[in-house]
Design a protein around this motif. Structure first.
Motif, PDB file in Angstrom:
ATOM      1  N   UNK A   1      80.833  39.224 101.331  1.00 19.73           N
ATOM      2  CA  UNK A   1      81.396  40.541 101.460  1.00 19.73           C
ATOM      3  C   UNK A   1      80.869  41.272 102.438  1.00 19.73           C
ATOM      4  N   UNK A   2      81.535  42.548 102.761  1.00 24.26           N
ATOM      5  CA  UNK A   2      81.041  43.406 103.511  1.00 24.26           C
ATOM      6  C   UNK A   2      79.456  43.706 103.296  1.00 24.26           C
TER       7      UNK A   2
ATOM      8  N   UNK B   1      85.742  37.114 112.407  1.00 25.80           N
ATOM      9  CA  UNK B   1      87.042  37.787 111.890  1.00 25.80           C
ATOM     10  C   UNK B   1      88.163  37.824 113.032  1.00 25.80           C
TER      11      UNK B   1
ATOM     12  N   UNK C   1      88.199  37.259 106.283  1.00 22.96           N
ATOM     13  CA  UNK C   1      88.592  37.897 105.034  1.00 22.96           C
ATOM     14  C   UNK C   1      89.732  37.335 104.304  1.00 22.96           C
ATOM     15  N   UNK C   2      90.654  36.372 105.043  1.00 18.79           N
ATOM     16  CA  UNK C   2      91.764  35.684 104.458  1.00 18.79           C
ATOM     17  C   UNK C   2      91.234  34.555 103.716  1.00 18.79           C
TER      18      UNK C   2
ATOM     19  N   UNK D   1      85.595  33.184  95.506  1.00 16.77           N
ATOM     20  CA  UNK D   1      84.807  34.451  96.088  1.00 16.77           C
ATOM     21  C   UNK D   1      84.679  35.560  95.292  1.00 16.77           C
ATOM     22  N   UNK D   2      85.623  35.711  94.242  1.00 15.11           N
ATOM     23  CA  UNK D   2      85.528  37.023  93.379  1.00 15.11           C
ATOM     24  C   UNK D   2      84.182  36.368  92.489  1.00 15.11           C
TER      25      UNK D   2
ATOM     26  N   UNK E   1      81.021  36.885  94.300  1.00 17.06           N
ATOM     27  CA  UNK E   1      80.518  38.099  94.916  1.00 17.06           C
ATOM     28  C   UNK E   1      80.287  39.226  93.611  1.00 17.06           C
ATOM     29  N   UNK E   2      81.152  38.996  92.552  1.00 18.13           N
ATOM     30  CA  UNK E   2      80.999  39.610  91.419  1.00 18.13           C
ATOM     31  C   UNK E   2      79.774  39.611  90.661  1.00 18.13           C
TER      32      UNK E   2
END
Lengths: 367, 305, 243
Positions: free
Chosen positions: C39-40, C162, C194-195, C235-236, C239-240
């Motif tokens: 993530x950022x 990126x 980020x893709x 990813x979700x 990161x979540x």
């Protein structure tokens, strides 16, 4: 009004956050004025002089040793002939020559007065002026001690001759000159940078897409710099009066009013620059080269305007700093009132109105 | 009822055409997505609609106001978030928000209801300078600032570019809530997968709109047969498929390669071809096209060149 | 082919009390495409800067192409290529001038530069615009060119930060074709994106969350480990989980 206050607060926050710039803005005038001030004053350390004593009696010998023991002067050449003087000046060996007339002591005793001629190299006007005043004060002191206990004062009258720049006009210019330069720098450069900064960072895009009107953006941005410039003005005035003994013979109120006017003129110039440029770098270059340089060089602060070729004289007329310097000199040195400077004031007012109007008109409401 | 109406807009810069004959409408309370890569003309169109740029010809209105004649009225009712992060980096979260509230003659308190859901997420950092926020946080703050005066229409120019998938997902959740409050939202994005979150989308490329419709309609209009292919050696597969004359396009797509077959070709022919090339573990399956497949198909369509 | 180009061991970077990278350990093999996701603000940029020799780690070990990142930063810089979305080429120089400039930086001989620039321009099909300014080129072309320039000195590894952000889908895939070709030549590729579909194109992927590498493996392994259908879900999930 609420919009303005909001803008004002935001702008002040920017200033405070960027404390380095803030320190420079406040520190620079102080340092500059002190540098200029001492550079001018301290010059008088061991000035090379020449002496031509046509009399060589006990009084001239005593006076000579008084002058030489003062630590300000060094005897570089002892002339025997007036013709030697000119070449020595031209070669730059000496900065001042003191010539005692022949039969000095005798004349003083018989007639109560004798003449001493002082010639200085005024191509360095500040130095020449200082050397001169030191010499004359030593001579006067000496004549006073001589006169003690006598019914009639003995007068040694110095005949002064300035070579190369006879009027010594720029000597007292330095404080008004620095005031003009610094106020111009801070006000014009900083405002032009602060507005172009918004453009460069893309924040202008959001401001433009909001209902803010151009004048609201402009005044909101400029007001904090007006304040900052006034603080600087106070600092400059305080240092130049307390440290360097610069007189303020006229009214303080008038002085501050005129300074505020000049600051406003400079701010308007800064705004105008920012409306025609889109990067901070360009704005800074224009401010430095387009405003600072002419202000320093052409406002009569370093070089007398009268000696310039006519195109430069003409350019100097459109420099706000030129008029400002005249006003300040009048108020500070001559102690004149408003009635003597109303013309110059009117010129500045006109310039300000013109510049402000132009920049509000030029301010783009779109990208 | 339409919130935004655009008719035959042209715009060119010195030597380049930025927009060519753009026309569409955005309905009130709709999330309208402008989807296309960088340089497609999205930002130019946004700037024209937010009254920051003058068009060469055509007409456009926002909430009934003409973008040129009534630009002052428009500036009161729109919220705009430019593509570049355009808040004051040296001011804190709170200071930024306050500032934007004052320039619209309003206050955070008056509008707290609208921004609450978003603001609570950044509130723990309200004393932090905006420049020190992470990408996702910056976008949330910028959205708050754009919403502070309760705009009727929200223009968001690439709000999610460079933002990680999780933050992007959260950002779109917020947009949906705003839509429920009746705000019209026009948003641009280079991420094709975000199309599914818009009510309608316009696919834009090189200053021209290739198609405007709902996602479903665009997808179902995809011509030809799309297959997903996979094999044991994907890198070789990618290059080999490009040499096969029976397919009109072949693009890698995640773990598969999407190919669309020319007429009179079927899966068996590809299978034969790949086996001949020495591939093993070959998988070929028919595929429902996604928005990205459609976009690329439209890009390759000579009409849109 | 099994040579490790990057080896890191417990690489850590602290900024004051903030731990940007927390004991990250991984390796990248020669010719491998390694996806570096997160993530950022997860610490990716800090990690890349350390690996490129731009900042020194607080602790831990790492070698790039056999060179130590504490001692041999200058040698590392000669053996890596770097390209990012934000900075890649000089906009006010032409295509040719950019190629020559970067060739010069990496100490290629004038003859080499000439040959390579011809070859490079030919490969990218830029013949007609070799004398145009970079700013007049579409973003996609620029990024492809930037990549080719970043590897013109045949580095051991190229770092791509990126690289395809904002590029149209067709050009994005052409860009990945270039990556595959480079990897085929034995250049390792270290890429952030980020893709999430691009994550699938990588040989192996690491997922960084709050300064730590939370998961690493081939896309297939990761998907089955987290029982997800796509890298996006992986990813979700990761990161979540951190929030």
């Amino acid at each position: 009004m609420k919009k303005f206050t909001g803008f004002f607060i935001k702008e002040c926050l920017h200033l405070i956050r960027d404390y380095r710039t803030m320190m420079i803005l406040i520190g620079m005038p102080v340092i500059q004025i002190i540098l200029f001030g001492f550079a001018i004053r301290n010059e008088l350390n061991s000035v090379n002089i020449g002496i031509l004593d046509k009399s060589k009696d006990e009084i001239t010998t005593e006076l000579t040793s008084k002058i030489l023991s003062s630590e300000y002067f060094i005897l570089k050449e002892y002339f025997t002939d007036e013709r030697q003087i000119d070449t020595s000046f031209k070669k730059g060996h000496i900065k001042e020559v003191i010539i005692f007339e022949s039969g000095f002591a005798e004349k003083l005793k018989k007639e109560g007065r004798a003449e001493v001629q002082i010639i200085t190299d005024a191509s360095e006007p500040n130095m020449a002026n200082l050397a001169l005043s030191y010499t004359t004060s030593i001579i006067q002191n000496y004549s006073m001690t001589l006169s003690k206990g006598k019914d009639q004062p003995l007068i040694i009258s110095p005949e002064i001759k300035m070579l190369y720049n006879e009027e010594l006009k720029s000597v007292f210019m330095f404080v008004p000159g620095i005031m003009a330069t610094l106020l111009m720098l801070i006000s014009a450069m900083m405002t032009s940078i602060t507005i172009t900064k918004e453009k460069e960072f893309g924040t202008m895009e959001v401001l433009l897409a909001s209902p803010l009107k151009p004048y609201q953006i402009i005044f909101g941005k400029v007001a904090p710099y007006l304040l900052l410039s006034l603080v600087n003005l106070a600092l400059i005035l305080w240092i130049s009066t307390s440290v360097f003994g610069m007189p303020v013979r006229g009214s303080y109120l008038l002085l501050i009013a005129e300074c505020s006017l000049f600051i406003t003129t400079a701010l308007s110039l800064g705004i105008l620059i920012s409306t025609v440029t889109s990067s901070m770098q360009v704005a800074m270059m224009i401010s430095l080269v387009g405003l600072m340089m002419p202000t320093v060089l052409l406002s009569g602060f370093i070089f007398p305007i009268e000696n310039m070729p006519w195109p430069l004289q003409w350019i100097s007329h459109i420099l706000p700093a030129k008029w400002f310097v005249i006003i300040i000199k009048n108020i500070m040195l001559k102690g004149t009132g408003f009635s003597y400077v109303y013309k110059e004031t009117a010129v500045l007012v006109l310039m300000t109105v013109f510049l402000l109007g132009l920049s509000i008109k030029k301010f783009k409401t779109r990208l | 009822m339409n919130s935004i109406e655009i008719k035959n807009i042209y715009k060119s810069y010195k030597d380049a055409k930025a927009l060519e004959n753009i026309s569409f409408e955005v309905k009130k309370g709709e999330i309208f997505g402008l989807i296309g890569p960088d340089g497609a003309g999205k930002t130019t169109l946004f700037r024209i609609l937010t009254t920051l740029l003058l068009k060469d010809s055509g007409s456009a209105s926002v909430e009934g106001f003409d973008v040129e004649k009534d630009y002052k009225a428009i500036r009161n009712i729109i919220g705009y978030m430019p593509g570049r992060f355009s808040l004051y980096q040296d001011l804190t979260v709170e200071e930024n928000l306050k500032f934007f509230a004052t320039i619209f003659d309003t206050s955070i308190e008056d509008n707290y209801e609208l921004i609450k859901d978003i603001y609570v997420q950044i509130e723990p950092f309200r004393k932090r300078k905006a420049g020190q926020l992470s990408g996702g946080m910056k976008q949330k703050l910028a959205l708050c600032c754009a919403l502070i005066h309760q705009p009727k229409v929200l223009f968001l120019d690439e709000p999610t570019t460079g933002v990680d998938p999780v933050s992007r997902h959260e950002f779109w959740e917020m947009l949906k809530k705003l839509k429920d409050k009746g705000i019209t939202i026009m948003v641009s994005t280079p991420y094709m997968d975000e199309a599914s979150l818009c009510d309608r989308i316009a696919l834009i490329q090189s200053g021209r709109i290739m198609r405007i419709d709902t996602l479903d309609n665009i997808v179902s209009a995809f011509p030809g047969n799309l297959y997903a292919v996979k094999s044991g050696n994907m890198i070789a597969l990618n290059f080999d498929l490009k040499d096969f004359s029976g397919i009109s396009s072949s693009y890698i797509f995640g773990e598969y390669i999407h190919i669309s077959l020319k007429k009179d070709n079927d899966e068996n022919m590809i299978m034969e071809f790949l086996k001949m090339k020495g591939h093993s573990d070959i998988e070929i399956s028919k595929l429902q096209p996604g928005i990205e497949d459609c976009f690329m198909e439209l890009m390759n369509n000579p009409e849109n060149r | 082919m099994n040579e490790d180009i990057i080896i890191t061991e417990d690489l850590t970077k602290k900024f004051g009390s903030f731990i940007a990278c927390d004991k990250i350990s991984f390796s990248v093999k020669k010719g491998e495409i390694f996806g570096f996701l997160g993530a950022n603000g997860a610490g990716k940029t800090t990690a890349i800067r350390m690996l490129c020799g731009l900042i020194l780690p607080t602790s831990g070990k790492a070698t790039i192409g056999g060179f130590d990142i504490y001692k041999d930063t200058e040698k590392i810089k000669l053996n890596i290529g770097y390209m990012s979305q934000k900075f890649s080429l000089y906009e006010d120089l032409t295509v040719k001038e950019n190629i020559q400039f970067y060739g010069g930086i990496y100490r290629l001989s004038p003859k080499d530069i000439k040959e390579r620039s011809k070859q490079l321009i030919g490969e990218l099909g830029l013949e007609s615009s070799e004398n145009s300014l970079i700013k007049s080129l579409p973003l996609g072309w620029r990024q492809k060119l930037a990549f080719s320039i970043a590897i013109q000195h045949e580095p051991k590894i190229v770092f791509l930060d990126e690289p395809t952000s904002g590029v149209d889908p067709v050009t994005r895939r052409q860009f990945w074709d270039l990556i595959y070709k480079a990897a085929g030549r034995g250049i390792s590729v270290f890429v952030t994106t980020h893709y999430m579909d691009e994550a699938e194109y990588c040989g192996r992927v690491s997922m960084m969350v709050a300064g730590k590498i939370e998961a690493m493996g081939t896309p297939k392994e990761l998907k089955s480990r987290f029982n997800s259908g796509s890298m996006y879900e992986v990813f979700l999930h990761l990161a979540r989980g951190a929030k």
